[in-house]
Write a protein that holds these residues in place. Structure first.
Motif, PDB file in Angstrom:
ATOM      1  N   ASP A   1       1.558  16.599  -9.586  1.00  0.00           N
ATOM      2  CA  ASP A   1       1.106  15.835  -8.769  1.00  0.00           C
ATOM      3  C   ASP A   1       2.217  15.198  -8.186  1.00  0.00           C
ATOM      4  O   ASP A   1       2.224  14.406  -7.108  1.00  0.00           O
ATOM      5  CB  ASP A   1       0.459  14.716  -9.535  1.00  0.00           C
ATOM      6  N   LEU A   2       3.475  15.498  -8.504  1.00  0.00           N
ATOM      7  CA  LEU A   2       4.684  14.946  -7.697  1.00  0.00           C
ATOM      8  C   LEU A   2       4.584  15.387  -6.404  1.00  0.00           C
ATOM      9  O   LEU A   2       5.201  14.602  -5.379  1.00  0.00           O
ATOM     10  CB  LEU A   2       5.945  15.385  -8.474  1.00  0.00           C
ATOM     11  N   PHE A   3       4.110  16.493  -6.162  1.00  0.00           N
ATOM     12  CA  PHE A   3       4.213  17.152  -4.765  1.00  0.00           C
ATOM     13  C   PHE A   3       2.989  16.818  -3.810  1.00  0.00           C
ATOM     14  O   PHE A   3       2.634  17.601  -2.774  1.00  0.00           O
ATOM     15  CB  PHE A   3       4.518  18.425  -4.589  1.00  0.00           C
ATOM     16  N   GLU A   4       2.209  15.775  -4.102  1.00  0.00           N
ATOM     17  CA  GLU A   4       0.954  15.464  -3.334  1.00  0.00           C
ATOM     18  C   GLU A   4       1.369  14.821  -1.919  1.00  0.00           C
ATOM     19  O   GLU A   4       2.432  14.246  -2.079  1.00  0.00           O
ATOM     20  CB  GLU A   4       0.080  14.617  -4.190  1.00  0.00           C
ATOM     21  N   THR A   5       0.514  15.108  -1.007  1.00  0.00           N
ATOM     22  CA  THR A   5       0.907  14.546   0.360  1.00  0.00           C
ATOM     23  C   THR A   5       1.021  13.174   0.528  1.00  0.00           C
ATOM     24  O   THR A   5       1.887  12.589   0.928  1.00  0.00           O
ATOM     25  CB  THR A   5      -0.265  15.182   1.204  1.00  0.00           C
ATOM     26  N   SER A   6       0.169  12.294  -0.359  1.00  0.00           N
ATOM     27  CA  SER A   6       0.007  11.017  -0.448  1.00  0.00           C
ATOM     28  C   SER A   6       1.510  10.496  -1.022  1.00  0.00           C
ATOM     29  O   SER A   6       1.742   9.223  -0.629  1.00  0.00           O
ATOM     30  CB  SER A   6      -1.175  10.317  -1.024  1.00  0.00           C
ATOM     31  N   ARG A   7       1.810  11.291  -1.874  1.00  0.00           N
ATOM     32  CA  ARG A   7       3.396  10.614  -2.534  1.00  0.00           C
ATOM     33  C   ARG A   7       4.513  10.904  -1.807  1.00  0.00           C
ATOM     34  O   ARG A   7       5.353  10.256  -1.950  1.00  0.00           O
ATOM     35  CB  ARG A   7       3.361  11.025  -3.929  1.00  0.00           C
ATOM     36  N   VAL A   8       4.323  12.253  -1.089  1.00  0.00           N
ATOM     37  CA  VAL A   8       5.624  12.615  -0.561  1.00  0.00           C
ATOM     38  C   VAL A   8       5.815  12.061   0.830  1.00  0.00           C
ATOM     39  O   VAL A   8       6.846  11.702   1.312  1.00  0.00           O
ATOM     40  CB  VAL A   8       5.465  14.225  -0.831  1.00  0.00           C
ATOM     41  N   THR A   9       4.783  12.155   1.762  1.00  0.00           N
ATOM     42  CA  THR A   9       4.548  11.713   3.256  1.00  0.00           C
ATOM     43  C   THR A   9       4.008  10.346   3.540  1.00  0.00           C
ATOM     44  O   THR A   9       4.554   9.488   4.178  1.00  0.00           O
ATOM     45  CB  THR A   9       4.195  13.015   3.938  1.00  0.00           C
ATOM     46  N   THR A  10       2.532  10.472   3.169  1.00  0.00           N
ATOM     47  CA  THR A  10       1.937   9.180   3.387  1.00  0.00           C
ATOM     48  C   THR A  10       2.467   7.793   3.171  1.00  0.00           C
ATOM     49  O   THR A  10       2.362   6.869   3.919  1.00  0.00           O
ATOM     50  CB  THR A  10       0.460   9.611   2.912  1.00  0.00           C
ATOM     51  N   GLY A  11       2.668   7.881   1.710  1.00  0.00           N
ATOM     52  CA  GLY A  11       3.372   6.573   0.994  1.00  0.00           C
ATOM     53  C   GLY A  11       4.265   6.157   1.792  1.00  0.00           C
ATOM     54  O   GLY A  11       4.450   4.909   2.204  1.00  0.00           O
ATOM     55  N   PRO A  12       5.624   7.016   2.038  1.00  0.00           N
ATOM     56  CA  PRO A  12       6.876   6.302   2.486  1.00  0.00           C
ATOM     57  C   PRO A  12       6.608   6.241   3.946  1.00  0.00           C
ATOM     58  O   PRO A  12       7.450   5.319   4.542  1.00  0.00           O
ATOM     59  CB  PRO A  12       7.840   7.626   2.415  1.00  0.00           C
ATOM     60  N   ILE A  13       5.998   6.831   4.805  1.00  0.00           N
ATOM     61  CA  ILE A  13       5.690   6.483   6.180  1.00  0.00           C
ATOM     62  C   ILE A  13       5.090   5.207   6.454  1.00  0.00           C
ATOM     63  O   ILE A  13       5.314   4.410   7.075  1.00  0.00           O
ATOM     64  CB  ILE A  13       4.754   7.587   7.014  1.00  0.00           C
ATOM     65  N   ILE A  14       4.003   4.818   5.486  1.00  0.00           N
ATOM     66  CA  ILE A  14       3.362   3.685   5.627  1.00  0.00           C
ATOM     67  C   ILE A  14       4.269   2.486   5.202  1.00  0.00           C
ATOM     68  O   ILE A  14       4.130   1.445   5.852  1.00  0.00           O
ATOM     69  CB  ILE A  14       2.057   3.514   4.661  1.00  0.00           C
ATOM     70  N   ALA A  15       5.033   2.745   4.190  1.00  0.00           N
ATOM     71  CA  ALA A  15       5.808   1.608   3.764  1.00  0.00           C
ATOM     72  C   ALA A  15       7.245   1.451   4.753  1.00  0.00           C
ATOM     73  O   ALA A  15       7.389   0.404   5.198  1.00  0.00           O
ATOM     74  CB  ALA A  15       6.724   2.227   2.386  1.00  0.00           C
TER      75      ALA A  15
ATOM     76  N   ILE B   1       0.777  -1.305   0.120  1.00  0.00           N
ATOM     77  CA  ILE B   1       0.132   0.098   0.069  1.00  0.00           C
ATOM     78  C   ILE B   1       0.604   1.123  -0.102  1.00  0.00           C
ATOM     79  O   ILE B   1       0.584   2.190  -0.797  1.00  0.00           O
ATOM     80  CB  ILE B   1      -0.980   0.040   1.188  1.00  0.00           C
ATOM     81  N   GLY B   2       2.148   1.435   0.810  1.00  0.00           N
ATOM     82  CA  GLY B   2       2.813   2.495   0.660  1.00  0.00           C
ATOM     83  C   GLY B   2       3.432   2.807  -0.393  1.00  0.00           C
ATOM     84  O   GLY B   2       3.558   3.768  -1.070  1.00  0.00           O
ATOM     85  N   PHE B   3       3.918   1.780  -1.145  1.00  0.00           N
ATOM     86  CA  PHE B   3       4.615   1.939  -2.599  1.00  0.00           C
ATOM     87  C   PHE B   3       3.465   2.264  -3.628  1.00  0.00           C
ATOM     88  O   PHE B   3       3.588   3.069  -4.613  1.00  0.00           O
ATOM     89  CB  PHE B   3       5.321   0.621  -3.061  1.00  0.00           C
TER      90      PHE B   3
END
Length: 100
Positions: free
Chosen positions: A57-71, A39-41
């Protein structure tokens, strides 16, 4: 004979039953952690910049912070899932009888 010696290195006898190093709960926890990593990736995935147009879209919150934190949590919890052991030292349902 060699397979029996190799098998005894991996398995531990407890009261006439073979107990494996990882139990059922370990595999369930590892599956949950693997799902967190996927899910993180997936949240980090998306389209990249092209030569013609800049993609904001490169700077969306889900791509920059949420995804890496979950992974990252998935990877950290995976170590916990492998190390986790129940408090009681009794053989569990996933052990089998050994006939000698």
């Amino acid at each position: 004979m060699a397979t029996k010696e190799k098998k005894s290195q991996v398995e531990k006898k407890v009261g006439g039953k073979v107990s494996y190093p990882l139990g059922k709960i370990n595999f369930i926890l590892m599956a949950v952690c693997l799902l967190l990593i996927i899910i993180g990736f997936w949240l980090m995935a998306g389209s990249a910049n092209t030569g013609d147009k800049f993609n904001n879209d490169l700077f969306e919150t889900s791509r920059v912070t949420t995804g890496p934190i979950i992974a990252f949590l998935g990877f950290v919890l995976m170590a916990f899932a492998i190390i986790y052991r129940k408090k009681d030292a009794k053989p569990t349902d996933d052990s089998i009888d050994v006939k000698e």
